[in-house]
Write a protein that holds these residues in place. Structure first.
Motif, short mmCIF file in Angstrom:
data_model
loop_
_atom_site.label_atom_id
_atom_site.label_comp_id
_atom_site.label_asym_id
_atom_site.label_seq_id
_atom_site.Cartn_x
_atom_site.Cartn_y
_atom_site.Cartn_z
N CYS A 204 0.83 -1.22 0.00
CA CYS A 204 0.00 0.00 0.00
C CYS A 204 0.86 1.26 0.00
CB CYS A 204 -0.89 0.05 1.25
SG CYS A 204 -2.21 -1.16 1.26
N TYR A 207 1.93 1.85 -3.38
CA TYR A 207 0.81 1.93 -4.34
C TYR A 207 0.07 3.27 -4.24
CZ TYR A 207 -3.63 0.20 -6.44
OH TYR A 207 -4.76 0.00 -7.20
N ASP A 217 2.22 -0.50 -10.26
CA ASP A 217 0.91 -0.59 -9.62
C ASP A 217 0.19 -1.89 -10.00
OD1 ASP A 217 1.27 1.72 -8.22
OD2 ASP A 217 0.30 2.99 -9.71
N GLU A 221 -0.95 -4.73 -7.29
CA GLU A 221 -2.30 -5.30 -7.16
C GLU A 221 -2.23 -6.82 -7.11
OE1 GLU A 221 -4.04 -3.34 -10.49
OE2 GLU A 221 -4.41 -1.49 -9.35
N LYS A 306 -7.08 6.59 -7.22
CA LYS A 306 -6.34 5.36 -6.87
C LYS A 306 -7.14 4.51 -5.89
CE LYS A 306 -2.61 4.08 -8.13
NZ LYS A 306 -1.34 4.38 -7.54
N PHE A 310 -8.19 0.75 -6.41
CA PHE A 310 -7.90 -0.24 -5.35
C PHE A 310 -9.16 -1.06 -5.03
CE2 PHE A 310 -7.69 -0.68 -0.52
CZ PHE A 310 -6.66 -1.59 -0.45
N VAL A 314 -8.54 -4.71 -6.41
CA VAL A 314 -8.06 -5.58 -5.33
C VAL A 314 -9.22 -6.23 -4.59
CG1 VAL A 314 -6.67 -5.67 -3.21
CG2 VAL A 314 -5.97 -4.18 -5.09
#
Ligand code: NZQ
Ligand code: ZN
Length: 388
Positions: A204, A207, A217, A221, A306, A310, A314
Motif C-alpha cells: 500500500c 501503491y 501498480d 495489485e 487510486k 484499489f 483488489v
C-alpha cells in the motif's frame, strides 16, 4: 510517466523447504568467525538453532553467540552487538530470525569498523557508511518485513522515544538469504498475521502515491491479491505449505524495492506506526494495522482515483450505479472486513497507547511528502486520536 531509475538487488536467495542446505555453499566464501545473531529463543525451541550450528561446525566456523535480539531492536543491544563483533574479529554476521534480527545485523555491519556513534550517524543524521562493512547473511524465520532482501534497518531508542529506519544501499543488503516457508510454521498466530499485515501495508505504501499508469501498480495489485488469498488459507491451516510459501515470497517482493521503481511512495502509515512503536514497543505490523483505516479514510478524497482503482481491482467492488466516493469507501470497508477476519489490531489503545501519549507520538512522527496529502501535525494528531 514512469520515472528514470537504476536497479540492482544484491541479495542471493535460496527458497524452499530444503533451502537451509545451501548455507553449506555460502559459508566457504567467508572467514572463520561467524557471529550467530538470533532473538529470544524461538529458534532453540523449533530446532532451527541446532540445524544451523551443525552446518556452521561442519564448515569449520567459530560460532560467536549473539542471542537476545528483541523485537524492535534497541540501540543498547546494537552497541552490544558492535562490541561482540569487534572483540571477535567477526567475518560474517549470520542472522537467524525475523526482521528484527536481520535489521540488527545490518546495523552492526555498518558500525563495526566505524568510530562514530552508530545511532547518531546512521539513524539521526542518516549518513551512509564510509567504513568497511561486515557481510550479513540471513536465515529467515518470519515473513513480513522484507529485510531479507533490502537494505532497511530499524532501531528503537527508548530514551529518546524514537524508532527510526534507515534504508541503506545495496552494499548493506544481506549477501544471501535462506527462505524456508516451513520455518515460519512455529510462529504464534498473532505474529503471523502481524507479518501478513506488514506485507500488505508495504505494498500500500508504494501503491498509494502518484496517478500514472505504471507497471509497478499492476504488480502491486497482484501481490496484494496473493497475500489476501493466502492469508485466509493460512489462518485456517497454518501448515498449508502453499499459502505459507506464497506469503513468504510476497513479503520479499513487497519490499525489495522493485515495486517502488520509477514512482513516488507514501510511507506515512509506517511513520505513524513507528512513532506508536517508540512509545508502546508494540508489534510492528499491529502498529500499522491500528492506524491504517483512520489514515486511509482521511487521505482518500485526495487520492480518490487510486482508491477507486484499489476497490475495483483488489477488492472486486462492483462500480455500477455508485459514485467514485462510494466505490472507494466500499474498498476500504472490504479491507477493514479482511483485517477483522485475520485478526489484526484496529486501534492503538489495545497496543498500550493512551490519550496523554498522543502529543508525543505526533511529535515523533516524521512527515513525508510522497503521498496524496502532506499531513500537518494537527492532522497527524487527529488521525492518532481516531486510532485510539
Ligand atoms: O525473538 P524470538 O524468540 O525469535 O521470537 C520472535 C519475536 O518474538 C518471533 N518469531 C520469529 N520467528 C519465529 C518466531 N516465533 C516462533 N517461530 C518462528 N519461526 O516473532 C517475534 C517477532 O519477530 P521480529 O523479528 O521482531 O518480527 P518482524 O519480522 O516483524 O520484524 C520487526 C522489526 O522489523 C522492522 C520493524 O520496525 C521491527 O523493528 N522493519 C524492518 C523493515 C525493513 N528492514 O525493511 C521494514 C518494516 O517496515 C519494519 O519496519
Ligand atoms: Zn513494515
Amino acid at each position: 510517466m514512469l520515472g528514470n531509475f537504476s536497479y540492482i538487488n544484491a541479495t542471493k536467495l535460496y527458497f524452499g523447504d530444503d533451502s537451509l542446505k545451501y548455507l553449506n555453499e555460502e559459508l566457504p566464501k567467508y572467514g572463520k568467525n561467524v557471529q550467530l545473531i538470533y532473538g529470544g529463543g524461538s529458534i532453540k525451541k523449533n530446532g532451527i538453532y541446532d540445524e544451523v550450528v551443525k552446518i556452521l561446525k561442519d564448515n569449520g566456523k567459530n560460532v560467536i553467540e549473539d542471542g537476545g535480539v528483541m523485537p524492535n531492536p534497541t540501540v543498547e543491544k546494537l552497541y552490544e552487538g558492535i562490541r561482540i563483533a569487534r572483540e571477535n574479529n567477526v567475518d560474517l554476521l549470520l542472522s537467524v530470525g525475523g526482521g528484527s534480527c536481520c535489521d540488527y545485523a545490518k546495523a552492526v555491519s555498518v558500525s563495526v569498523n566505524c568510530d562514530e556513534d552508530a545511532w547518531d550517524k546512521y539513524f539521526l543524521r542518516m549518513e551512509e557508511p564510509t567504513c568497511e562493512i561486515v557481510p550479513v547473511g540471513c536465515v529467515l524465520t518470519m515473513a513480513g518485513t522484507g529485510s531479507e532482501m533490502n537494505g532497511g534497518s530499524v532501531i528503537s531508542n527508548h530514551d529518546q522515544k524514537l524508532k527510526i529506519g534507515h534504508v541503506f544501499g545495496d552494499e548493506v543488503m544481506p549477501k544471501f538469504s535462506i527462505l524456508n516457508p516451513k520455518f515460519t510454521y512455529s510462529l504464534p498466530k498473532r505474529q503471523m498475521v502481524a507479518g501478513i499485515y506488514d506485507i500488505f501495508n508495504h505494498i500500500c505504501e508504494q501503491y498509494f502515491s502518484g496517478e500514472d499508469d505504471n507497471t509497478s501498480d499492476y504488480i502491486s495489485e497482484a501481490l496484494m491479491k496473493s497475500v489476501i488469498h493466502s492469508s485466509l488459507i493460512a489462518i485456517e491451516d497454518p501448515e498449508d505449505y502453499e499459502a505459507r510459501s506464497n506469503i513468504m515470497w510476497t513479503a520479499t517482493w513487497a519490499l525489495n524495492t522493485l515495486i517502488a521503481m520509477g514512482k513516488t511512495e507514501d510511507w506515512m502509515v509506517h511513520m505513524l506506526g513507528q512513532s506508536v512503536g517508540a512509545y508502546t514497543d508494540a508489534t510492528h505490523g499491529m502498529t500499522l494495522s491500528a492506524v491504517s483505516l483512520p489514515y486511509y479514510r482521511y487521505i482518500m478524497p485526495y487520492g480518490l482515483k487510486k482508491f477507486k482503482r484499489f476497490a475495483e481491482e483488489v477488492w472486486n467492488v462492483c462500480p455500477e450505479g455508485k459514485t467514485d466516493e462510494q466505490i472507494a469507501e466500499e474498498g476500504l470497508k472490504a479491507m477493514e472486513d479482511w483485517m477483522k477476519t485475520i485478526g489484526v489490531s484496529l486501534n492503538i489503545s489495545e497496543l498500550g497507547a493512551t490519550e496523554d501519549m498522543i502529543d508525543g507520538i505526533t511529535e515523533g512522527t516524521f512527515i513525508l511528502d510522497g503521498g496524496y496529502k502532506v499531513l500537518t501535525k494537527d492532522e497527524i494528531r487527529e488521525i492518532l486520536r481516531k486510532s485510539l
